[in-house]
Design a protein around this motif. Structure first.
Motif, mmCIF file in Angstrom:
data_model
loop_
_atom_site.group_PDB
_atom_site.id
_atom_site.type_symbol
_atom_site.label_atom_id
_atom_site.label_comp_id
_atom_site.label_asym_id
_atom_site.label_seq_id
_atom_site.Cartn_x
_atom_site.Cartn_y
_atom_site.Cartn_z
ATOM 1 N N LEU A 141 0.730 -1.189 -0.037
ATOM 2 C CA LEU A 141 0.001 0.130 -0.275
ATOM 3 C C LEU A 141 0.947 1.192 -0.226
ATOM 4 C CD1 LEU A 141 -2.821 -1.051 2.029
ATOM 5 C CD2 LEU A 141 -2.757 -0.871 0.259
ATOM 6 N N ARG A 142 1.120 2.407 -1.366
ATOM 7 C CA ARG A 142 2.233 3.099 -1.221
ATOM 8 C C ARG A 142 1.046 4.140 -0.382
ATOM 9 N NH1 ARG A 142 -0.350 7.267 -4.069
ATOM 10 N NH2 ARG A 142 -2.761 7.194 -5.044
ATOM 11 N N SER A 143 0.767 3.576 -0.250
ATOM 12 C CA SER A 143 0.012 5.395 1.556
ATOM 13 C C SER A 143 0.385 5.160 2.894
ATOM 14 C CB SER A 143 -1.586 4.972 1.527
ATOM 15 O OG SER A 143 -1.937 4.123 2.436
ATOM 16 N N GLU A 144 1.285 4.127 2.875
ATOM 17 C CA GLU A 144 2.431 3.576 4.367
ATOM 18 C C GLU A 144 3.848 4.124 3.673
ATOM 19 O OE1 GLU A 144 2.182 -0.961 4.138
ATOM 20 O OE2 GLU A 144 -0.022 -0.882 5.862
ATOM 21 N N TRP A 145 3.821 4.661 2.365
ATOM 22 C CA TRP A 145 5.816 5.042 2.729
ATOM 23 C C TRP A 145 5.357 6.192 2.654
ATOM 24 C CZ3 TRP A 145 5.008 -0.095 2.106
ATOM 25 C CH2 TRP A 145 5.894 -1.150 1.967
ATOM 26 N N GLY A 146 4.008 6.905 2.770
ATOM 27 C CA GLY A 146 3.649 7.967 2.470
ATOM 28 C C GLY A 146 3.991 8.823 1.299
ATOM 29 N N LEU A 147 2.988 7.532 -0.381
ATOM 30 C CA LEU A 147 2.992 8.495 -1.239
ATOM 31 C C LEU A 147 0.966 8.238 -0.803
ATOM 32 C CD1 LEU A 147 4.913 5.880 -3.143
ATOM 33 C CD2 LEU A 147 5.043 7.899 -2.578
ATOM 34 N N THR A 148 0.824 9.397 -0.934
ATOM 35 C CA THR A 148 -0.910 9.730 -0.833
ATOM 36 C C THR A 148 -1.601 10.348 -2.167
ATOM 37 O OG1 THR A 148 -0.674 11.794 0.754
ATOM 38 C CG2 THR A 148 -0.694 9.374 1.917
ATOM 39 N N TRP A 149 -0.765 11.537 -2.631
ATOM 40 C CA TRP A 149 -1.471 12.273 -3.576
ATOM 41 C C TRP A 149 -2.489 11.201 -4.589
ATOM 42 C CZ3 TRP A 149 -2.762 12.050 -9.046
ATOM 43 C CH2 TRP A 149 -3.333 13.248 -9.314
ATOM 44 N N ASN A 150 -3.594 11.784 -4.763
ATOM 45 C CA ASN A 150 -4.578 11.323 -5.686
ATOM 46 C C ASN A 150 -5.707 12.570 -5.698
ATOM 47 O OD1 ASN A 150 -5.514 8.917 -6.566
ATOM 48 N ND2 ASN A 150 -5.391 7.577 -5.123
ATOM 49 N N ALA A 151 -6.517 11.793 -6.829
ATOM 50 C CA ALA A 151 -7.433 13.025 -7.466
ATOM 51 C C ALA A 151 -8.681 11.642 -7.193
ATOM 52 C CB ALA A 151 -7.517 13.648 -8.662
ATOM 53 N N ALA A 152 -10.182 12.889 -7.405
ATOM 54 C CA ALA A 152 -11.172 11.353 -7.381
ATOM 55 C C ALA A 152 -11.649 12.320 -8.636
ATOM 56 C CB ALA A 152 -12.181 12.705 -5.639
ATOM 57 N N LEU A 153 -12.374 11.078 -8.895
ATOM 58 C CA LEU A 153 -12.796 10.849 -9.694
ATOM 59 C C LEU A 153 -14.602 11.163 -9.727
ATOM 60 C CD1 LEU A 153 -12.379 6.745 -11.726
ATOM 61 C CD2 LEU A 153 -11.331 9.074 -12.095
ATOM 62 N N GLU A 154 -15.437 11.788 -11.228
ATOM 63 C CA GLU A 154 -16.764 12.196 -11.103
ATOM 64 C C GLU A 154 -17.256 11.217 -10.489
ATOM 65 O OE1 GLU A 154 -17.265 14.330 -14.037
ATOM 66 O OE2 GLU A 154 -16.132 16.011 -13.572
ATOM 67 N N THR A 155 -16.959 10.159 -11.360
ATOM 68 C CA THR A 155 -17.929 8.497 -11.389
ATOM 69 C C THR A 155 -17.640 7.958 -10.035
ATOM 70 O OG1 THR A 155 -16.252 7.718 -12.632
ATOM 71 C CG2 THR A 155 -18.001 8.603 -13.753
ATOM 72 N N GLY A 156 -17.058 8.387 -8.953
ATOM 73 C CA GLY A 156 -16.837 7.922 -7.520
ATOM 74 C C GLY A 156 -15.169 7.085 -8.086
ATOM 75 N N GLY A 157 -14.348 6.806 -6.603
ATOM 76 C CA GLY A 157 -13.516 6.789 -7.178
ATOM 77 C C GLY A 157 -12.394 7.451 -7.238
ATOM 78 N N VAL A 158 -11.267 7.033 -6.777
ATOM 79 C CA VAL A 158 -10.066 7.385 -7.489
ATOM 80 C C VAL A 158 -8.623 7.201 -8.211
ATOM 81 C CG1 VAL A 158 -9.888 8.650 -4.794
ATOM 82 C CG2 VAL A 158 -8.096 5.567 -5.981
ATOM 83 N N LEU A 159 -8.205 8.275 -8.940
ATOM 84 C CA LEU A 159 -7.190 8.310 -10.059
ATOM 85 C C LEU A 159 -6.482 6.835 -10.175
ATOM 86 C CD1 LEU A 159 -7.005 9.486 -13.019
ATOM 87 C CD2 LEU A 159 -5.957 10.737 -11.838
ATOM 88 N N VAL A 160 -5.637 7.167 -9.268
ATOM 89 C CA VAL A 160 -4.699 6.017 -8.202
ATOM 90 C C VAL A 160 -4.629 4.939 -7.683
ATOM 91 C CG1 VAL A 160 -2.030 5.917 -8.611
ATOM 92 C CG2 VAL A 160 -2.999 7.997 -9.848
ATOM 93 N N SER A 161 -4.581 3.849 -7.781
ATOM 94 C CA SER A 161 -4.645 2.770 -6.874
ATOM 95 C C SER A 161 -3.716 2.989 -5.282
ATOM 96 C CB SER A 161 -4.362 0.738 -7.467
ATOM 97 O OG SER A 161 -3.110 0.954 -7.777
ATOM 98 N N ASP A 162 -4.223 2.986 -4.378
ATOM 99 C CA ASP A 162 -3.226 2.596 -3.186
ATOM 100 C C ASP A 162 -2.496 1.146 -3.174
ATOM 101 O OD1 ASP A 162 -2.158 2.804 -0.736
ATOM 102 O OD2 ASP A 162 -3.330 2.454 0.263
ATOM 103 N N LYS A 163 -3.358 0.152 -3.651
ATOM 104 C CA LYS A 163 -1.935 -1.004 -4.137
ATOM 105 C C LYS A 163 -1.330 -0.678 -4.865
ATOM 106 C CE LYS A 163 -4.785 -4.799 -4.666
ATOM 107 N NZ LYS A 163 -5.297 -6.306 -4.622
ATOM 108 N N ILE A 164 -0.170 -1.648 -4.420
ATOM 109 C CA ILE A 164 1.051 -1.562 -5.932
ATOM 110 C C ILE A 164 1.158 -2.999 -6.247
ATOM 111 C CG2 ILE A 164 2.656 -0.841 -6.367
ATOM 112 C CD1 ILE A 164 0.675 1.807 -7.004
ATOM 113 N N LYS A 165 0.998 -3.645 -7.070
ATOM 114 C CA LYS A 165 1.370 -4.750 -7.318
ATOM 115 C C LYS A 165 3.471 -5.361 -8.039
ATOM 116 C CE LYS A 165 -2.724 -6.876 -8.632
ATOM 117 N NZ LYS A 165 -3.657 -7.874 -9.677
ATOM 118 N N LEU A 166 4.101 -5.104 -6.765
ATOM 119 C CA LEU A 166 5.470 -5.618 -7.814
ATOM 120 C C LEU A 166 5.782 -6.881 -7.815
ATOM 121 C CD1 LEU A 166 7.089 -4.072 -4.567
ATOM 122 C CD2 LEU A 166 5.980 -2.559 -6.275
#
Length: 204
Positions: free
Chosen positions: A169-194
């Motif tokens: 979860l990128r937020s656990e490393w302080g990577l919290t930037w995001n943008a809300a979508l008009e249809t709901g949800g956010v632009l960038v997922s918190d979960k990142i697959k490595l």
């Protein structure tokens, strides 16, 4: 790379079963190795706009592996990644990722991983646990690995290969930037697959 494994317990008691058998091919490969950047991929996948995946990788990095094939618990790994080498195939997106909204590469130029524990899971499967540092924040990371084998290349180099995967979860490393979508949800997922595809050369 150092390889970290899983404890097996019975349903009736928290007793640990016998250690997983050591792969005899890997047992013969004990030694120090240098990660080969030209044949290694450090990749990631993020969900974009809730509907698709964006894939990227880091192009500039260095790493070392200390393998003890007869006792994988003694193996270790070290990796240093230049954050401004991020590549998602889009220059504008890469620039945004390097900016203060995300990786702040001017202030934090390097991401590091240092293993802390290793153990075999059985067969070709292993696990490595270590400390991942991003933006000056250090948190534990566990990576599942598969040993792909060993070979001597046409130049006489003894190589080993591993494939690995993990999720953070990128937020656990302080990577919290995001943008809300008009249809709901956010632009960038918190979960990142490595995803890791590692080739390393045994040191002389």
């Amino acid at each position: 790379m150092g390889i970290f494994g899983r404890k097996n317990t019975t349903d009736s008691a928290a007793t640990t079963t016998a250690p997983a058998a050591v792969n005899p091919e890997l047992a013969a490969l004990t030694g120090s190795y240098t990660v080969d950047p030209s044949h290694t991929t450090l990749g990631f996948v993020a969900r974009h706009a809730m509907v698709t995946n964006v894939k990227g990788s880091f192009l500039d990095f260095s790493g070392t592996l200390e393998l003890d094939g007869s006792d994988p618990a003694k193996s270790s790994a070290s990796l240093d990644v230049k954050m401004d080498s991020i590549d998602t195939g889009n220059a504008d997106r890469d620039g945004h990722l390097k900016s203060a909204d995300f990786f702040k590469t001017d202030e934090f130029p390097t991401m590091t991983f240092r293993s802390t524990g290793t153990q075999a899971l059985g067969g070709d499967d292993y696990r490595i646990t270590g400390d991942l540092s991003i933006l000056g924040v250090t948190r534990p990371l566990t990576i599942d690995l598969e040993f792909n084998g060993a070979a001597t290349d046409p130049f006489g180099n003894q190589r080993v290969g591993f494939e690995g995967k993990a999720e953070i979860l990128r937020s656990e490393w302080g990577l919290t930037w995001n943008a809300a979508l008009e249809t709901g949800g956010v632009l960038v997922s918190d979960k990142i697959k490595l995803n890791f595809d590692i080739s390393a050369i045994k040191n002389a």
